[in-house]
Design a protein around this motif. Structure first.
Motif, PDB file in Angstrom:
ATOM      1  N   GLY A 155       0.981  -1.593  -0.342  1.00 11.30           N
ATOM      2  CA  GLY A 155       0.226  -0.178  -0.099  1.00 11.30           C
ATOM      3  C   GLY A 155       0.889   1.650  -0.299  1.00 11.30           C
ATOM      4  O   GLY A 155       0.870   2.210   1.235  1.00 11.30           O
ATOM      5  N   VAL A 156       2.155   1.491  -1.198  1.00  8.20           N
ATOM      6  CA  VAL A 156       2.763   2.414  -1.501  1.00  8.20           C
ATOM      7  C   VAL A 156       1.374   3.768  -1.027  1.00  8.20           C
ATOM      8  O   VAL A 156       0.898   4.193  -1.665  1.00  8.20           O
ATOM      9  CB  VAL A 156       2.878   2.377  -2.071  1.00  8.20           C
ATOM     10  CG1 VAL A 156       3.754   3.881  -2.685  1.00  8.20           C
ATOM     11  CG2 VAL A 156       4.254   1.310  -2.710  1.00  8.20           C
ATOM     12  N   GLY A 157       1.832   4.682   0.207  1.00  6.40           N
ATOM     13  CA  GLY A 157       0.861   6.039   0.286  1.00  6.40           C
ATOM     14  C   GLY A 157       0.484   5.918   0.895  1.00  6.40           C
ATOM     15  O   GLY A 157      -1.145   6.465   1.281  1.00  6.40           O
ATOM     16  N   GLN A 158      -0.417   4.495   1.608  1.00  6.05           N
ATOM     17  CA  GLN A 158      -1.774   4.454   2.236  1.00  6.05           C
ATOM     18  C   GLN A 158      -1.238   3.510   3.217  1.00  6.05           C
ATOM     19  O   GLN A 158      -1.139   3.570   5.090  1.00  6.05           O
ATOM     20  CB  GLN A 158      -2.496   3.325   1.719  1.00  6.05           C
ATOM     21  CG  GLN A 158      -3.527   4.127   0.697  1.00  6.05           C
ATOM     22  CD  GLN A 158      -4.135   3.801  -0.416  1.00  6.05           C
ATOM     23  OE1 GLN A 158      -4.132   2.083  -0.291  1.00  6.05           O
ATOM     24  NE2 GLN A 158      -5.007   4.079  -1.081  1.00  6.05           N
ATOM     25  N   SER A 159       0.264   2.395   3.298  1.00  6.13           N
ATOM     26  CA  SER A 159       0.534   1.819   4.439  1.00  6.13           C
ATOM     27  C   SER A 159       1.678   2.363   5.409  1.00  6.13           C
ATOM     28  O   SER A 159       2.328   4.017   5.050  1.00  6.13           O
ATOM     29  CB  SER A 159       0.985   0.467   3.530  1.00  6.13           C
ATOM     30  OG  SER A 159       0.128  -0.538   3.604  1.00  6.13           O
ATOM     31  N   TYR A 160       1.852   1.581   6.240  1.00  4.18           N
ATOM     32  CA  TYR A 160       2.985   2.853   7.058  1.00  4.18           C
ATOM     33  C   TYR A 160       3.780   1.250   7.865  1.00  4.18           C
ATOM     34  O   TYR A 160       3.155  -0.074   7.605  1.00  4.18           O
ATOM     35  CB  TYR A 160       2.227   3.117   8.721  1.00  4.18           C
ATOM     36  CG  TYR A 160       1.339   4.457   8.024  1.00  4.18           C
ATOM     37  CD1 TYR A 160       1.823   5.550   8.601  1.00  4.18           C
ATOM     38  CD2 TYR A 160      -0.130   4.532   7.540  1.00  4.18           C
ATOM     39  CE1 TYR A 160       0.999   6.833   7.695  1.00  4.18           C
ATOM     40  CE2 TYR A 160      -0.679   5.225   7.630  1.00  4.18           C
ATOM     41  CZ  TYR A 160      -0.347   6.753   7.729  1.00  4.18           C
ATOM     42  OH  TYR A 160      -0.807   7.902   7.789  1.00  4.18           O
TER      43      TYR A 160
END
Length: 201
Positions: A155-160
């Motif tokens: 989730g690039v831009g959404q995951s941490y």
């Protein structure tokens, strides 16, 4: 077995930390709150001195098992312990650090056959192979710092991600860029020192 804290056993909510020595006082085995539900992260082996210093060197209570049977067989022994040098937050080669916090996955890069995470807030510009973070030791999380079930880093831009409370060795420091090189997953990674907390000089 040891307990850290001043009011251990005072009541059901007594503040203390319990663990076992894994060897001759170098490492301890314990259950750590900071893993935030990381997969296989509840039970850890920590370097004793660094972790004790991170906990602000609380007083000790040692116990030694002397045989089976009644409660009286558990004996408390002397509370003597030598304190390690207090971390001064002045990073230098040989320091040990933690990188607390939750960082957004700004990019996921495949390089030299491996996968690497990028976070623009802690990486030096320009972002390149010298500050790619190997995903192997990382824990993928949501925006509430809870570990995700899949751990796929898609989730690039959404995951941490978090560093899961791990301790890293500082191998180089650059005061001009306010950055340090730390060993993560066996690889040197240059990151900004801002988020780092020194746990051992």
């Amino acid at each position: 077995m040891f307990l850290w804290g001043t009011n251990y056993g005072a009541n059901a909510g007594g503040v203390s930390h319990t663990g076992l020595f894994a060897d001759d006082g170098v490492n301890i085995i314990d259950s750590s709150w900071y893993t935030a539900g990381a997969v296989n992260g509840a039970i850890n082996i920590h370097g004793h001195n660094a972790y004790w210093a991170l906990d602000n060197q609380p007083e000790y209570h040692f116990f030694h098992y002397v045989g089976g049977g009644a409660h009286d067989d558990v004996v408390q022994i002397n509370n003597s312990c030598t304190a390690p040098t207090e971390p001064d937050q002045n990073l230098e080669v040989g320091s040990k650090v933690k990188i607390p916090g939750n960082f957004i996955l700004d990019d996921l890069v495949q390089y030299n056959g491996g996968w690497y995470a990028v976070n623009n807030a802690i990486s030096l510009a320009p972002v390149d192979y010298s500050n790619y973070i190997p995903v192997g030791p990382l824990t993928e999380t949501d925006d509430n710092s809870i570990a995700t079930a899949r751990q796929d880093f898609e989730g690039v831009g959404q995951s941490y991600f978090s560093f899961g409370g791990q301790v890293f060795d500082v191998t180089d420091v650059d005061e001009d860029t306010d950055s340090a090189c730390v060993t993560i997953g066996g690889e040197p990674v240059w990151l900004k020192v801002g988020p780092m907390t020194e746990v051992q000089n």
